[in-house]
Design a protein around this motif. Structure first.
Motif, PDB file in Angstrom:
ATOM      1  N   LYS A 270       0.843  -1.207   0.000  1.00 30.62           N
ATOM      2  CA  LYS A 270       0.000   0.000   0.000  1.00 30.62           C
ATOM      3  C   LYS A 270       0.874   1.252   0.000  1.00 30.62           C
ATOM      4  O   LYS A 270       0.630   2.201  -0.736  1.00 30.62           O
ATOM      5  CB  LYS A 270      -0.897   0.014   1.240  1.00 30.62           C
ATOM      6  N   GLN A 271       1.908   1.196   0.840  1.00 29.20           N
ATOM      7  CA  GLN A 271       2.813   2.338   0.939  1.00 29.20           C
ATOM      8  C   GLN A 271       3.464   2.615  -0.418  1.00 29.20           C
ATOM      9  O   GLN A 271       3.557   3.748  -0.873  1.00 29.20           O
ATOM     10  CB  GLN A 271       3.893   2.009   1.982  1.00 29.20           C
ATOM     11  N   ARG A 272       3.872   1.529  -1.061  1.00 29.95           N
ATOM     12  CA  ARG A 272       4.596   1.645  -2.323  1.00 29.95           C
ATOM     13  C   ARG A 272       3.723   2.250  -3.413  1.00 29.95           C
ATOM     14  O   ARG A 272       4.121   3.161  -4.135  1.00 29.95           O
ATOM     15  CB  ARG A 272       5.067   0.248  -2.726  1.00 29.95           C
ATOM     16  N   LEU A 273       2.484   1.735  -3.554  1.00 34.05           N
ATOM     17  CA  LEU A 273       1.629   2.242  -4.624  1.00 34.05           C
ATOM     18  C   LEU A 273       1.233   3.699  -4.369  1.00 34.05           C
ATOM     19  O   LEU A 273       1.140   4.498  -5.294  1.00 34.05           O
ATOM     20  CB  LEU A 273       0.376   1.360  -4.799  1.00 34.05           C
ATOM     21  N   LYS A 274       1.007   4.016  -3.087  1.00 34.73           N
ATOM     22  CA  LYS A 274       0.661   5.389  -2.752  1.00 34.73           C
ATOM     23  C   LYS A 274       1.774   6.329  -3.209  1.00 34.73           C
ATOM     24  O   LYS A 274       1.531   7.354  -3.849  1.00 34.73           O
ATOM     25  CB  LYS A 274       0.492   5.499  -1.222  1.00 34.73           C
ATOM     26  N   ALA A 275       3.021   5.949  -2.893  1.00 37.38           N
ATOM     27  CA  ALA A 275       4.178   6.773  -3.266  1.00 37.38           C
ATOM     28  C   ALA A 275       4.326   6.837  -4.787  1.00 37.38           C
ATOM     29  O   ALA A 275       4.587   7.897  -5.353  1.00 37.38           O
ATOM     30  CB  ALA A 275       5.439   6.220  -2.621  1.00 37.38           C
ATOM     31  N   LEU A 276       4.136   5.691  -5.448  1.00 35.96           N
ATOM     32  CA  LEU A 276       4.297   5.670  -6.910  1.00 35.96           C
ATOM     33  C   LEU A 276       3.282   6.585  -7.581  1.00 35.96           C
ATOM     34  O   LEU A 276       3.595   7.284  -8.540  1.00 35.96           O
ATOM     35  CB  LEU A 276       4.172   4.236  -7.437  1.00 35.96           C
ATOM     36  N   ASN A 277       2.054   6.600  -7.068  1.00 36.33           N
ATOM     37  CA  ASN A 277       1.040   7.463  -7.672  1.00 36.33           C
ATOM     38  C   ASN A 277       1.359   8.949  -7.452  1.00 36.33           C
ATOM     39  O   ASN A 277       1.147   9.759  -8.355  1.00 36.33           O
ATOM     40  CB  ASN A 277      -0.354   7.103  -7.144  1.00 36.33           C
ATOM     41  N   LEU A 278       1.876   9.271  -6.261  1.00 39.32           N
ATOM     42  CA  LEU A 278       2.290  10.663  -6.024  1.00 39.32           C
ATOM     43  C   LEU A 278       3.425  11.034  -6.974  1.00 39.32           C
ATOM     44  O   LEU A 278       3.476  12.137  -7.517  1.00 39.32           O
ATOM     45  CB  LEU A 278       2.742  10.832  -4.562  1.00 39.32           C
ATOM     46  N   PHE A 279       4.307  10.081  -7.176  1.00 34.33           N
ATOM     47  CA  PHE A 279       5.464  10.279  -8.074  1.00 34.33           C
ATOM     48  C   PHE A 279       5.000  10.538  -9.508  1.00 34.33           C
ATOM     49  O   PHE A 279       5.415  11.498 -10.156  1.00 34.33           O
ATOM     50  CB  PHE A 279       6.346   9.031  -7.974  1.00 34.33           C
ATOM     51  N   ILE A 280       4.093   9.683 -10.005  1.00 37.45           N
ATOM     52  CA  ILE A 280       3.624   9.850 -11.388  1.00 37.45           C
ATOM     53  C   ILE A 280       2.933  11.203 -11.553  1.00 37.45           C
ATOM     54  O   ILE A 280       3.176  11.943 -12.503  1.00 37.45           O
ATOM     55  CB  ILE A 280       2.643   8.716 -11.783  1.00 37.45           C
ATOM     56  N   ASN A 281       2.082  11.525 -10.585  1.00 39.38           N
ATOM     57  CA  ASN A 281       1.349  12.779 -10.670  1.00 39.38           C
ATOM     58  C   ASN A 281       2.314  13.973 -10.682  1.00 39.38           C
ATOM     59  O   ASN A 281       2.121  14.934 -11.417  1.00 39.38           O
ATOM     60  CB  ASN A 281       0.368  12.886  -9.496  1.00 39.38           C
ATOM     61  N   ASP A 282       3.375  13.858  -9.893  1.00 38.61           N
ATOM     62  CA  ASP A 282       4.387  14.918  -9.842  1.00 38.61           C
ATOM     63  C   ASP A 282       5.119  15.027 -11.191  1.00 38.61           C
ATOM     64  O   ASP A 282       5.378  16.126 -11.685  1.00 38.61           O
ATOM     65  CB  ASP A 282       5.373  14.615  -8.708  1.00 38.61           C
ATOM     66  N   LEU A 283       5.423  13.872 -11.798  1.00 37.11           N
ATOM     67  CA  LEU A 283       6.131  13.889 -13.087  1.00 37.11           C
ATOM     68  C   LEU A 283       5.336  14.616 -14.160  1.00 37.11           C
ATOM     69  O   LEU A 283       5.889  15.280 -15.017  1.00 37.11           O
ATOM     70  CB  LEU A 283       6.419  12.464 -13.567  1.00 37.11           C
ATOM     71  N   TYR A 284       4.008  14.488 -14.104  1.00 35.08           N
ATOM     72  CA  TYR A 284       3.171  15.133 -15.119  1.00 35.08           C
ATOM     73  C   TYR A 284       2.750  16.554 -14.709  1.00 35.08           C
ATOM     74  O   TYR A 284       1.951  17.175 -15.382  1.00 35.08           O
ATOM     75  CB  TYR A 284       1.962  14.262 -15.453  1.00 35.08           C
ATOM     76  N   HIS A 285       3.246  16.995 -13.548  1.00 35.29           N
ATOM     77  CA  HIS A 285       2.981  18.381 -13.158  1.00 35.29           C
ATOM     78  C   HIS A 285       4.289  19.140 -12.904  1.00 35.29           C
ATOM     79  O   HIS A 285       4.981  19.467 -13.840  1.00 35.29           O
ATOM     80  CB  HIS A 285       2.046  18.428 -11.951  1.00 35.29           C
ATOM     81  N   ASP A 286       4.636  19.356 -11.648  1.00 32.25           N
ATOM     82  CA  ASP A 286       5.761  20.248 -11.340  1.00 32.25           C
ATOM     83  C   ASP A 286       7.134  19.590 -11.434  1.00 32.25           C
ATOM     84  O   ASP A 286       8.148  20.269 -11.485  1.00 32.25           O
ATOM     85  CB  ASP A 286       5.577  20.831  -9.926  1.00 32.25           C
ATOM     86  N   GLN A 287       7.181  18.282 -11.387  1.00 33.97           N
ATOM     87  CA  GLN A 287       8.454  17.547 -11.430  1.00 33.97           C
ATOM     88  C   GLN A 287       9.393  17.950 -10.296  1.00 33.97           C
ATOM     89  O   GLN A 287      10.605  18.059 -10.490  1.00 33.97           O
ATOM     90  CB  GLN A 287       9.125  17.715 -12.798  1.00 33.97           C
ATOM     91  N   ASN A 288       8.825  18.136  -9.107  1.00 38.61           N
ATOM     92  CA  ASN A 288       9.664  18.476  -7.947  1.00 38.61           C
ATOM     93  C   ASN A 288      10.679  17.387  -7.651  1.00 38.61           C
ATOM     94  O   ASN A 288      11.767  17.654  -7.154  1.00 38.61           O
ATOM     95  CB  ASN A 288       8.781  18.704  -6.716  1.00 38.61           C
ATOM     96  N   VAL A 289      10.287  16.157  -7.961  1.00 32.93           N
ATOM     97  CA  VAL A 289      11.157  15.030  -7.651  1.00 32.93           C
ATOM     98  C   VAL A 289      12.468  15.125  -8.451  1.00 32.93           C
ATOM     99  O   VAL A 289      13.511  14.686  -7.992  1.00 32.93           O
ATOM    100  CB  VAL A 289      10.410  13.693  -7.896  1.00 32.93           C
ATOM    101  N   ILE A 290      12.389  15.757  -9.612  1.00 27.91           N
ATOM    102  CA  ILE A 290      13.602  15.972 -10.404  1.00 27.91           C
ATOM    103  C   ILE A 290      14.334  17.209  -9.875  1.00 27.91           C
ATOM    104  O   ILE A 290      15.540  17.184  -9.626  1.00 27.91           O
ATOM    105  CB  ILE A 290      13.257  16.138 -11.902  1.00 27.91           C
TER     106      ILE A 290
END
Lengths: 314, 484
Positions: B96-116
Motif C-alpha cells: 500500500k505504501q509503495r503504490l501510494k508513493a508511486l502514484n504521487l510520483f507519477i502525478n508529480d512527473l506530469y505536473h511540477d516535477q519536484n522530484v527531479i
C-alpha cells in the motif's frame, strides 16, 4: 446488448443455416440426377448458378463437372459459402460470443467443424457422400436444438432467429427459382417427366414432402408445390413462415419499425399461382424481387442495430 | 514409514513449507500432515480432479509461437503455498505504501516535477523513458491516482524476507488465475478448508468494481463500466472475459466504442449509443487511440485521449502510468517513498545495478555470468539474460546491447529464490522456485489482495516463472495460525 455481439450471433445463425442448406441442396441434387432419365440433361453446374457462385467458381476451375462443383460447394476456402468456410465462420462467431449462448454450443460447433474437416473426402467422393451430408445436417440440427432447449429468449435469441430465417428464405427462393428455370429451359415434351421428378425433389430438399402430402392432399405439381413452399403458414421452411419469424423477432427488439414493415410487406403479398403455366418469366422476376428484398432486409438490420455513425449520440 | 514429505529435501534454499531439518513450518502444518495421510493413489486422484476442473472451467492462456497461437490449459500444482498471516500483514502494508508513493510520483512527473528539481531522480532517466507520455502533462485524474490496478512481483530470499522484484503498472494480468486457483483447490482439497483458518480471497472482483466505479466522471448511481480487450487473440483474453463477467460489465473491443462530437465515449448497443464512464483498458498505451498514438492501431478508439483529457471518461490505468514501472525507475523507488511520504520503505528492493551509470555498468559487464540482466521496459520475462545459465555467446551479445543502449538495461544479482514443495510426478514432491504477484487497487481507497498469484518455475532449478516460458502456478494460502 453490444451491437458486435448481436451481429456475431446473427451471422453465426446465418452461416449455420447455410451449412445445412448447402448440405441439403447437394444431397438432393445427387438424388435427382440418379432418378432423371438419361436423355434429360441436367448439369451439376446449375448448383453454382443457384448459389450465385459463377465468378468464384470460374476463377478456380475450368471444367464444370460434378467433382469440381461438389468440391467448390463443400470444401473450397476460396468459396466463402462452402460448408467448410461457413463452419469456420460459425466457429469464429461463436468463439467470441460464448457467454451469451448455452455452454455446450462451443463444443458442438467444434465437434461439427472437426468432423467436416476430417471427413471432407467422403463428401467429395460419391460413394459415401450421403452419409457425410447427413451427418452435417444432423450436426446443425443438434446445435439448433440446443438453442431451442437451453437459450433464454432475450435479444440474443431474436438475432439468431432473424439470421436463421433470413438465410432460409434466401435459400428457399433460390431453390424455387432454380426449379422454375430448369423447367423453362427444358424441351416442352420432356417437361412433364422432368416436372414430376423435379418438384418432388424440391419438396424433399426442404423436408417438405410428407407435410405436402398431408396438407395439400393432391398429386405433386409445380404450382401446388410452389404455393406450399411459399405460403404454407405452418411449415417451418415456407417463405411465409420465415418472414413471419423475422417480423416477430424484430418486433421484440428496440427501434425495429423499418424491419418489421419490410418483412410484413413481403409476408402479406401473395403471388397468384393457379396452374403450372404461371411458373413463367413473371414468376421468375417475382422471385428475383424477393431476393432483392432479402438483401434489403439484411441491409436494414445491419444499419439499424450494428452500425453507428459520428453524431448519432451527440 | 516413508511419507510424502520425509523424502523431501529442501536444504539449498529457503523453503516456505518445510524447514531445513524437515520440520513443517507453522502455517503449513495442517496441510502437510493431511497430504502425508493420503495414499499415493489418492493424491494422484486429486491431481486428476484438478486437471478435469481446469478443462471444465476452460481456464486457458494463449502462447504465441511461430506456428500460430495455441490455447494451453493452465499448468497447475495442487500443493498450495502457505504464508503466515502476520508476515503477510507487513507485506500488505508495504505494498500500500509503495503504490501510494508511486502514484504521487507519477502525478508529480506530469505536473511540477519536484522530484527531479529536488535531485531525487536524474532528469534524463525520465526524459528517455519509453513510457513517459508528454500527452499527459498537466492532467490530474480523479484522486490524483494514475495506477489504479498494480501487480507487484514479490520474492523471498534465503531468510524468508520479502523483496520487491518489479512493479507492473501498465496492464498487469494474472488475477483471474489467482481466483481460479483457489476455486480449483477448494474442489481438490475440500477437507482442509473446513478446519483451517485460510483467509478468503473472493472479494477481489467487487473491490475492483468499486475502485472503477469511484472513478466515474458522472455522479450517477450506475456508471457504465466496461473492460476493453484487444480481443480473442490476446494471451490474457480469458482473464478479460472472466473479469467482465464477474463484475457484470460489458467486455468490449475497440470497435465497440467511439468518441462522438461531444468528446464523450459511447458504446454501440442494439438500443443505440450508450455513454461509457469508466474503461478498464487491457490494451497498452500506444494502441488505445490511433488519433493520439499509433495511427495504425486497430485495437483502440479514435479520440479516446481527447475524451479522457476533457474529463469525460476515466481510464484505468491512466495513460502514462507506465513511466513508473520502468526498471530503471524501480531502482529509485525507495528514495521516492522517503521523498513523498517521509517514511522508511517497508518492503525492500532487490539490489539493482543501473547500466546507465558508468561505474555500475563496468561492474555489470565484468560480472555478466553471475547477474540477471533485464531490459528496462519489457514484461513477460522476454529479452532477459540469466547469467549463471547463459552461454558465452549470449553474454557477449548482452555486453554489446548494454554498451550500445545502457539506459535500456539493469542488472540484479541472481537471487536465492525461496522454494515450495511441488508435486512433480506420482507421489514425489520436489522443491521448486516461486514468486508472488499480489494485486493492489487504488482509487479513493487502497486494497490489497489476500496473498496473490503464486507462480512456480516447473523446471528443476529454473528461476523463470512466466506462464509464457513454461511456468506454472498454485494456490496461495494466507493462514492465520495465531488467531489474529
Amino acid at each position: 446488448m453490444l451491437s458486435r455481439v448481436a451481429e456475431r450471433l446473427y451471422w453465426s445463425a446465418r452461416y449455420l443455416e447455410r451449412v445445412e442448406n448447402t448440405a441439403r441442396l447437394v444431397s438432393v441434387y445427387d438424388d435427382l440426377l440418379f432418378d432423371l432419365p438419361n436423355e434429360i440433361e441436367v448439369s451439376w453446374y446449375n448448383l453454382i448458378e443457384i448459389l450465385s457462385g459463377e465468378e468464384a467458381f470460374e476463377q478456380r476451375y475450368k471444367v464444370k463437372d460434378e467433382r469440381n462443383v461438389v468440391k467448390f460447394l463443400l470444401a473450397d476456402d476460396t468459396n466463402s459459402s462452402s460448408i467448410l468456410s461457413s463452419l469456420k465462420m460459425v466457429r469464429e462467431n461463436i468463439r467470441t460470443t460464448r457467454d451469451v449462448v448455452p455452454k455446450e454450443t462451443w463444443e458442438l460447433v467444434n465437434e461439427l467443424d472437426l468432423y467436416a474437416q476430417k471427413n471432407i473426402k467422403q463428401g467429395i467422393n460419391r460413394s459415401e457422400r450421403h452419409l457425410f451430408l447427413n451427418t452435417i445436417i444432423e450436426g446443425c440440427q443438434k446445435i439448433i436444438g440446443l438453442f431451442a432447449g437451453a437459450m433464454s429468449r432475450d435479444s440474443g435469441w431474436h438475432f439468431l432467429i432473424m439470421g436463421r430465417y433470413l438465410e432460409r428464405a434466401d435459400m428457399g427462393t433460390r431453390i424455387l427459382d432454380a426449379a422454375v428455370s430448369l423447367m423453362l429451359q427444358s424441351e416442352p415434351e420432356a417437361r412433364i417427366q422432368l416436372g414430376q421428378v423435379t418438384w418432388s425433389k424440391v419438396l424433399k430438399s426442404q423436408s417438405a414432402y410428407l407435410d405436402y402430402r398431408r396438407t395439400v392432399r393432391t398429386s405433386i405439381n409445380g404450382a401446388k408445390a410452389t404455393t406450399f413452399l411459399m405460403n404454407d403458414p405452418c411449415f417451418p421452411r415456407s417463405l411465409d413462415y420465415c418472414f413471419g419469424q423475422i417480423s416477430e423477432a424484430a418486433q421484440k427488439l428496440p427501434r425495429s419499425g423499418l424491419i418489421v414493415t419490410q418483412a410484413n410487406k413481403i409476408f402479406e403479398f401473395k403471388y397468384p399461382l393457379s396452374s403450372s403455366e404461371d411458373l413463367n418469366e413473371d414468376f421468375h422476376n417475382h422471385l428475383n424481387e424477393l431476393q432483392i428484398a432479402i438483401i434489403e432486409i439484411n441491409h436494414k438490420i445491419t444499419e439499424n442495430w450494428f452500425q453507428f455513425r459520428q453524431g448519432d449520440a451527440a | 514409514m516413508e511419507t510424502l514429505t520425509n523424502q523431501y529435501n529442501s536444504s539449498d534454499f529457503f523453503d516456505e513449507l518445510i524447514d531445513e531439518k524437515g520440520g513443517f513450518r507453522a502455517p503449513a502444518k495442517q496441510l502437510l500432515g493431511y497430504l502425508d495421510s493420503l495414499s499415493e493413489d489418492e493424491l494422484e486422484k486429486r491431481r486428476t480432479t484438478a486437471e478435469a476442473t481446469i478443462q471444465e472451467m476452460g481456464i486457458s492462456f494463449t502462447v504465441y509461437t511461430e506456428e500460430g497461437n495455441i490455447d494451453r490449459a493452465w499448468p497447475f500444482d495442487i500443493v498450495p503455498r502457505t504464508i503466515e498471516a502476520s508476515d503477510w500483514k507487513i507485506a500488505e502494508a508495504g505494498l500500500k505504501q509503495r503504490l501510494k508513493a508511486l502514484n504521487l510520483f507519477i502525478n508529480d512527473l506530469y505536473h511540477d516535477q519536484n522530484v527531479i528539481k529536488d535531485g531525487i531522480i536524474p532528469e534524463h532517466i525520465i526524459k528517455e523513458s519509453k513510457n513517459f507520455r508528454p500527452e499527459c502533462v498537466g492532467i490530474t485524474p480523479a484522486y490524483g491516482v494514475w495506477a489504479h490496478i498494480c501487480g507487484t512481483d514479490l520474492v523471498r530470499d534465503e531468510n524468508g524476507d520479502f523483496f520487491v522484484l518489479e512493479d507492473n503498472l501498465r496492464v498487469p494480468s494474472g488475477v483471474s488465475y489467482m481466483l481460479e486457483n483457489r476455486a480449483i483447490t477448494k474442489r481438490v482439497l475440500p477437507e482442509l478448508f473446513e478446519n483451517e483458518s485460510i483467509l478468503p480471497i473472493n472479494n477481489y472482483t467487487s473491490q475492483l468494481f468499486d475502485t472503477l466505479a469511484a472513478l466515474s466522471p458522472r455522479d450517477i448511481e450506475n456508471p457504465e463500466i466496461v473492460v476493453l480487450t484487444p480481443g480473442i487473440y490476446n494471451s490474457a483474453y480469458f482473464e478479460h472475459a472472466f473479469l467482465a463477467q464477474q463484475m457484470g460489465t460489458e467486455l468490449v473491443e475497440g470497435s465497440d466504442l467511439y468518441v462522438d462530437t461531444d468528446d464523450c465515449v459511447y458504446m454501440k448497443t442494439i438500443d443505440g449509443p450508450e455513454r461509457v464512464d469508466v474503461i478498464y483498458r487491457r490494451i497498452d498505451d500506444l494502441f488505445i487511440d490511433p488519433e493520439a498514438f499509433d495511427a495504425e492501431s486497430v485495437l483502440g478508439v479514435a479520440g479516446l485521449m481527447r475524451a479522457w483529457r476533457n474529463g469525460n471518461v476515466a481510464l484505468a490505468n491512466a495513460p502514462g502510468a507506465g513511466v513508473a514501472d520502468d526498471k530503471v525507475v524501480y531502482a529509485y523507488v525507495p528514495e521516492i517513498i522517503r521523498y513523498f511520504l517521509n517514511e522508511e520503505p517497508i518492503l525492500k528492493n532487490v539490489e539493482t545495478f543501473l547500466c546507465d551509470d558508468p561505474e555500475q555498468r563496468a561492474y555489470v559487464l565484468d560480472n555478466l555470468d553471475k547477474l540477471v540482466v533485464k531490459p528496462a521496459n519489457e514484461s513477460g520475462g522476454y529479452g532477459m539474460l540469466v547469467g549463471p545459465h547463459s552461454t558465452k555467446k549470449e553474454q557477449a551479445l548482452f555486453a554489446e546491447l548494454i554498451t550500445k543502449h545502457p539506459r535500456n538495461y539493469i542488472a540484479q544479482p541472481t537471487l536465492k529464490l525461496s522454494t515450495a514443495p511441488t508435486l512433480i510426478s506420482k507421489g514425489t514432491l520436489e522443491p521448486r522456485h516461486l514468486d508472488l504477484r499480489p494485486f493492489i487497487l487504488q482509487a479513493k481507497d487502497t486494497y490489497v489482495t489476500t496473498g496473490g498469484l503464486t507462480r512456480v518455475a516447473m523446471k528443476k532449478g529454473s528461476l523463470v516463472v512466466n506462464s509464457s516460458q513454461g511456468g506454472g502456478s498454485k494456490d496461495t494460502w494466507i493462514v492465520d495460525t495465531k488467531g489474529q
